[in-house]
Design a protein around this motif. Structure first.
Motif, short mmCIF file in Angstrom:
data_model
loop_
_atom_site.label_atom_id
_atom_site.label_comp_id
_atom_site.label_asym_id
_atom_site.label_seq_id
_atom_site.Cartn_x
_atom_site.Cartn_y
_atom_site.Cartn_z
N UNK A 58 -18.79 3.00 14.43
CA UNK A 58 -19.24 1.97 15.96
C UNK A 58 -18.69 3.16 17.29
N UNK A 59 -18.99 2.64 18.81
CA UNK A 59 -19.04 3.48 19.42
C UNK A 59 -17.48 3.88 19.41
N UNK A 60 -17.02 2.72 19.51
CA UNK A 60 -15.49 2.99 19.22
C UNK A 60 -14.22 3.45 18.42
N UNK A 61 -15.00 4.00 17.35
CA UNK A 61 -14.36 4.27 16.37
C UNK A 61 -14.39 6.08 16.88
N UNK A 62 -15.92 6.23 17.18
CA UNK A 62 -15.99 7.53 17.42
C UNK A 62 -15.16 8.00 18.57
N UNK A 63 -14.84 7.41 19.51
CA UNK A 63 -14.37 7.58 20.74
C UNK A 63 -12.85 7.72 19.54
N UNK A 64 -12.09 7.77 19.31
CA UNK A 64 -11.02 7.54 18.43
C UNK A 64 -11.29 8.62 17.68
#
Length: 600
Positions: free
Chosen positions: A213-219
């Motif tokens: 997901x986009x959120x985990x890619x940011x992490x």
């Protein structure tokens, strides 16, 4: 006496030929070369004019073609092709039985496609064809031509060629097996190289962490950015979001990856035990300290120390930890000698440290020391696109550990994707393992989950505000017993209306105007629908029950019960959905008001 000598010499030549052929075939797996040398030996030793090996074509055509030959030029070899069952060559291949043609001039079945085996002048030419067979199949044929003379014995030729054909077939089968294994190894090598290759730009990955997901890619981006430095990292997020896995990833992406990775759960130890665990102790420092013991800081020297639940340490220990972080040195319990360490610190907490600092529960100076680089881990409900790959990972691990072959149906995957998951990845793993253990068969369907039978073990955690989890019911509950919070933030107790003895007391219901709940996008939290109710859990996407009659429900509790039962044809499950309560609550309410359920 001379005939016996000639026979002995013939057998000696045949034995020598077999020996030489075996030696040639065993020297190499290049059958194009070894077959050619073997046929040259046959032609020389046995005085055969022409010898050839015919095998199925490799270009996909259903033809038999000349593979290797001696005594044929290139044009003759190219013309040599037969179909299975065609001519002597095709018949021997299809039947697996040898054939001997004493005179090619008098054999109408003899089909000379090459133009090399026909009659020459007045000489009598014989043609011997034997199959190249293994235990499983016929791989081709071995054909030879001999000029008949007074000493020629076709029976001996057939027997010798049969033995040679068997050797050729075994060599061809071995070559095919080696070639197939070589191809498989090349494919496996290519697959592993792709798996080990660096992820394409714009998409990152971490070992043992699943996140698309986009959120985990940011992490992942923040982890790759922070890992090479020496800065202290604070991992923040709800319990069960994978903070320890992220901490390990930071360690193994850092220059300290060869050094130790030491972890400590600060919430699991008292202040005195935590001090001894982190700093170590000297001999005789306290009762039971029979020897010197190194602490976790010393064990992590040169590496990484992961302090989990850093927000749960006592105020007294906060001061001791602050000095270690500032000076990078400490004294063991019971000792007076300073010990210097080189440790990279990673902390994790699910507490709101800012509010704790405001309330005076957490030292501000320690907060600034540990909060150098903050990485926020999103809860699972805010990255729903990661649920399917996580489920696949957990199912594959369960199958490997338990020797099962379970699969998840699309309907079951929809249930998992729609759940609120207050326990995040840890709860998802628990749900998958529990369901996989108890399911019968090899398919996990939507009805296999406990929540579909009103037996969800964590449904009382499905609240947006845990402080209101036991508040009195002000509106209906979900279909599976999970509380449905109102738009104003109040929540319904899944067991509201029933005392500790299980008897009905007071039940409050609301019957809103039906409206379908919008589907959740990836990263979106549950949103209130048009009726003012936020649906969470496995029933999030289910539409509300539709009333049969127009008009609002009655005001009285008994009248409302009868109205709902009449609306739903006296089906209790439907009436419970209409009233936004569980079937169990509806049953208690019917008993309380002594309403007899009609049988239609």
């Amino acid at each position: 006496m001379s005939s016996r000598t000639a026979l002995s010499e013939r057998y000696q030549v045949q034995l020598s030929t077999i020996y030489e052929v075996c030696r040639v075939l065993g020297a190499s797996l290049d059958i194009a070369r070894t077959f050619r040398v073997a046929l040259n030996l046959l032609s020389t030793q046995l005085d055969l004019q022409r010898v050839m090996v015919v095998m199925p074509a490799t270009d996909g055509e259903n033809l038999l073609r000349v593979h290797t030959s001696v005594g044929l030029d290139r044009d003759q070899s190219n013309r040599g092709h037969w179909r299975s069952g065609e001519g002597v060559i095709g018949r021997v291949y299809s039947s697996g039985m040898a054939a001997v043609v004493p005179d090619v001039n008098e054999a109408p079945e003899f089909l000379d496609r090459t133009g090399a085996f026909g009659a020459r002048d007045d000489r009598r030419l014989a043609f011997v064809v034997v199959p190249m067979k293994t235990e499983r199949a016929t791989l081709g044929v071995l054909a030879a031509q001999r000029e008949m003379d007074d000493g020629a014995r076709l029976t001996d030729d057939q027997r010798l060629l049969t033995m040679v054909a068997t050797l050729l077939a075994q060599s061809a089968a071995l070559h095919a097996a080696v070639r197939a294994e070589h191809t498989r190894l090349l494919q496996e090598t290519t697959r592993l190289q792709k798996a080990l290759a660096r992820e394409p730009r714009g998409r990152l990955a971490l070992d043992n962490v699943i996140g698309e997901s986009r959120a985990m890619q940011q992490v992942f981006t923040e982890v790759h950015q922070a890992a090479p430095s020496r800065a202290t990292v604070l991992l923040r997020g709800e319990s069960g979001t994978g903070k320890e896995a992220i901490a390990r990833a930071i360690h193994f992406l850092s220059p300290r990856k060869e050094a130790p990775f030491i972890k400590v759960n600060c919430a699991a130890l008292t202040e005195s035990l935590l001090e001894s665990e982190l700093f170590g102790h000297e001999r005789g420092a306290f009762t039971g300290a029979v020897g010197e013991r190194k602490g976790r800081f010393e064990l992590a020297h040169g590496g990484t120390l992961f302090l989990d639940e850093i927000g749960d340490i006592s105020p007294g220990f906060q001061a001791k930890l602050l000095r270690v972080l500032q000076e990078r040195e400490f004294e063991r319990v019971g000792g007076n000698k300073a010990v210097k360490v080189d440790v990279r610190l990673i902390c994790a907490t699910n507490r709101d440290l800012e509010k704790m600092v405001q309330r005076g529960e957490y030292r501000a100076d320690l907060y600034y020391r540990i909060n150098v680089v903050s990485i926020f881990l999103p809860p699972l409900r805010e990255r729903r696109s990661d649920i399917p790959p996580l489920v696949t990972h957990f199912i594959e691990r369960f199958n490997k550990e338990n020797r099962r072959e379970l699969k998840v149906t699309p309907e079951a995957m929809k249930v998992l994707t729609a759940c609120y998951w207050p326990g995040n990845v840890r709860e998802l793993e628990n749900c998958i393992e529990r369901t996989a253990t108890m399911v019968q068969g090899d398919l996990i369907r939507d009805l296999a989950f406990p929540c579909r039978n009103n037996r969800c073990l964590t449904q009382t955690l499905h609240f947006l505000d845990k402080a209101d989890a036991v508040a009195a019911a002000a509106a209906g509950t979900g279909f599976n017993g999970a509380a449905l919070p109102h738009a104003n933030g109040a929540h319904a107790d899944p067991n509201a209306g029933f005392g500790g003895n299980g008897h009905a007391e007071t039940v409050s219901w609301s019957v809103p105007t039906p409206a379908p709940a919008p589907p959740l996008d990836d990263g979106a939290a549950p949103a209130p629908s048009a009726d003012g109710i936020t649906r969470i859990g496995p029933t999030q996407h289910l539409p509300p029950a539709v009333s049969r009659q127009a008009g609002p429900p009655p005001d009285g509790e008994r009248e409302r019960l009868i109205w709902a039962m009449e609306q739903c044809g006296w089906v209790q499950a439907k009436a419970a959905r209409l009233l936004r309560i569980t079937p169990r609550q509806l049953g208690y309410a019917l008993q309380k008001h002594r309403i007899e359920v009609r049988k239609l």
